[in-house]
Design a protein around this motif. Structure first.
Motif, PDB file in Angstrom:
ATOM      1  N   UNK A 127       0.880  -1.164   0.000  1.00 54.54           N
ATOM      2  CA  UNK A 127       0.000   0.000   0.000  1.00 54.54           C
ATOM      3  C   UNK A 127       0.922   1.219   0.000  1.00 54.54           C
ATOM      4  N   UNK A 128       0.809   2.018  -1.063  1.00 55.68           N
ATOM      5  CA  UNK A 128       1.803   3.081  -1.277  1.00 55.68           C
ATOM      6  C   UNK A 128       1.181   4.451  -1.465  1.00 55.68           C
ATOM      7  N   UNK A 149      -8.846  15.754 -10.910  1.00 61.52           N
ATOM      8  CA  UNK A 149      -8.836  16.921 -10.018  1.00 61.52           C
ATOM      9  C   UNK A 149      -9.476  16.650  -8.663  1.00 61.52           C
ATOM     10  N   UNK A 150      -9.738  15.377  -8.353  1.00 59.58           N
ATOM     11  CA  UNK A 150     -10.393  15.075  -7.077  1.00 59.58           C
ATOM     12  C   UNK A 150      -9.396  14.972  -5.930  1.00 59.58           C
ATOM     13  N   UNK A 151      -8.119  14.816  -6.265  1.00 58.51           N
ATOM     14  CA  UNK A 151      -7.091  14.712  -5.226  1.00 58.51           C
ATOM     15  C   UNK A 151      -5.751  15.147  -5.797  1.00 58.51           C
ATOM     16  N   UNK A 152      -4.791  15.445  -4.903  1.00 60.78           N
ATOM     17  CA  UNK A 152      -3.452  15.823  -5.366  1.00 60.78           C
ATOM     18  C   UNK A 152      -2.586  14.592  -5.584  1.00 60.78           C
ATOM     19  N   UNK A 153      -2.859  13.547  -4.801  1.00 60.60           N
ATOM     20  CA  UNK A 153      -2.079  12.318  -4.909  1.00 60.60           C
ATOM     21  C   UNK A 153      -2.905  11.176  -4.365  1.00 60.60           C
ATOM     22  N   UNK A 154      -2.350   9.949  -4.391  1.00 63.08           N
ATOM     23  CA  UNK A 154      -3.157   8.799  -3.974  1.00 63.08           C
ATOM     24  C   UNK A 154      -2.396   7.917  -2.979  1.00 63.08           C
ATOM     25  N   UNK A 172      -0.076  -1.313  -4.793  1.00 63.16           N
ATOM     26  CA  UNK A 172       0.794  -1.350  -5.965  1.00 63.16           C
ATOM     27  C   UNK A 172       1.456  -2.709  -6.006  1.00 63.16           C
ATOM     28  N   UNK A 173       1.493  -3.362  -7.154  1.00 65.66           N
ATOM     29  CA  UNK A 173       2.310  -4.557  -7.231  1.00 65.66           C
ATOM     30  C   UNK A 173       3.425  -4.371  -8.244  1.00 65.66           C
ATOM     31  N   UNK A 174       3.103  -3.972  -9.466  1.00 68.75           N
ATOM     32  CA  UNK A 174       4.168  -3.833 -10.460  1.00 68.75           C
ATOM     33  C   UNK A 174       4.534  -2.375 -10.738  1.00 68.75           C
ATOM     34  N   UNK A 175       3.615  -1.478 -10.519  1.00 62.23           N
ATOM     35  CA  UNK A 175       3.922  -0.083 -10.817  1.00 62.23           C
ATOM     36  C   UNK A 175       3.489   0.322 -12.221  1.00 62.23           C
ATOM     37  N   UNK A 176       3.067  -0.666 -13.055  1.00 61.00           N
ATOM     38  CA  UNK A 176       2.713  -0.303 -14.427  1.00 61.00           C
ATOM     39  C   UNK A 176       1.397   0.480 -14.477  1.00 61.00           C
ATOM     40  N   UNK A 201       6.195   6.456  -1.357  1.00 70.20           N
ATOM     41  CA  UNK A 201       6.456   5.930  -0.015  1.00 70.20           C
ATOM     42  C   UNK A 201       5.576   4.701   0.228  1.00 70.20           C
ATOM     43  N   UNK A 202       6.145   3.666   0.878  1.00 68.46           N
ATOM     44  CA  UNK A 202       5.337   2.487   1.207  1.00 68.46           C
ATOM     45  C   UNK A 202       4.729   2.661   2.594  1.00 68.46           C
TER      46      UNK A 202
END
Ligand code: ATP
Ligand code: ZN
Length: 305
Positions: free
Chosen positions: A112-113, A168-173, A177-181, A192-193
């Motif tokens: 969870x990142x 536009x609902x958030x700045x980041x999440x 994540x497993x592969x990052x693709x 950050x994890x």
């Protein structure tokens, strides 16, 4: 076999498993390795163990902690990410004794990142101050923010978190994540994890009724055995008795090896050992260097400590 039949039977254990998703195959594989035989029809909510008093309930993974917490199921197989999120939610509601995590399992690994859009300058948790963070894990995220003394807005979504910044609902999440693709496809990158996750076995907070205790004990012991066997190898080799100390040091993760004299072979002995870690070619070469011959490495199928 009479007592093995019938639903809602107080003698039968119930275990909750993800109906269809990333945990399903590994969960059913684990139960099969524990000796469970069952028949599963398509879209069935439940299947009945044919050779054990154990029934499998198929549900969404997010519902598994609730079913175990409410004692509808005695046990459940679910990811730590869901376990932590639910545990914090139950704690906040002060529901009393909580379901317990019995054992970590060797599947369902993911993280969870915190992930940020390209161009977002992330240095450390302080970069999150005052930001809006989209997630389906509000409790785990809020704990992380609290632990780091950060005031940020948690935007709770039920899915498709990764497109929230573009909308536009958030700045980041904060998402799995497993592969990052998937991140890359959405112009996001790992920052950050927050939680390392893997599957785990959970059990009801209620005492298991007496009639089910023996099978609970047996199942937990078998699950433990299956987990221990993963990666374990059985090594057999011949060696001079004088090399035993050097050889014992080279056997990865093994307890006292068995040493057997070889008839008519002077001081040569056979050494048998269970290694709890992977055995690489390098180890075999080192063993040979220490005087071992006829080295065999075999998989371990079952183990009962
Ligand atoms: P549902 O809620 O319908 O059961 P879902 O969309 O929440 O499904 P999956 O994507 O199948 O579920 O993920 C289920 C769980 O598998 C996650 O909560 C997590 O514990 C684990 N998981 C997530 N990503 C991976 C991955 N790449 N590999 C292995 N396990 C993962
Ligand atoms: Zn889910």
């Amino acid at each position: 076999m009479r007592e093995f039949q019938g639903a809602g039977d107080p003698m039968r254990l119930k275990i909750a498993v993800q109906k269809s998703g990333r945990l399903t195959d590994s969960s059913l594989d684990l139960l099969s390795r524990c000796g469970l035989k069952y028949s599963r029809g398509k879209d069935q909510l439940m299947c009945y163990g044919e050779n054990m008093p154990l029934d499998v309930l198929f549900v969404r993974d997010d519902d598994i902690p609730d079913l175990v917490q409410e004692d509808v199921c005695d046990l459940g197989l679910v990811g730590l990410n869901v376990i932590e999120e639910k545990r914090l939610a139950f704690q906040a509601r002060d529901v009393g004794p909580l379901f317990e995590t019995v054992q970590l399992l060797d599947f369902g690994r993911c993280r969870l990142c915190i992930a940020v859009p390209d161009g977002f300058a992330y240095e450390d948790a302080r970069s999150l101050q005052g930001r809006r963070i989209a997630t389906t894990y509000p409790n785990v995220l809020s704990r992380f923010l609290e632990e780091n003394g950060i005031a940020a807005e948690v935007v709770v979504l039920s899915g498709s978190v990764e497109i929230a910044p573009r909308l536009g609902r958030a700045d980041l999440i904060c998402d799995l994540v497993s592969t990052g693709s998937t991140l890359a496809a959405n112009h996001l990158r790992h920052a950050h994890t927050v939680l390392e996750s893997q599957a785990a076995l959970i059990r009801t907070p209620m005492p298991i009724p007496l009639q089910k205790q023996e099978w609970t004990r047996r199942l937990l012991m078998r699950i433990d055995g299956v987990e221990q066997v993963k990666g374990s190898k059985y090594i057999m080799l011949h060696a001079p008795r004088s090399a035993l100390a050097a050889i014992a040091k080279l056997l990865p993760g093994s307890e006292a090896p068995t040493v057997i004299p070889l008839e008519g072979r002077g001081d040569r002995v056979a050494v048998h050992a269970v290694c709890r870690e992977n055995v690489f070619w390098e180890t075999l070469e080192d063993l040979k260097g220490a005087g071992a011959t006829s080295v065999l490495v075999l998989p371990v199928e079952k183990m009962l400590a």
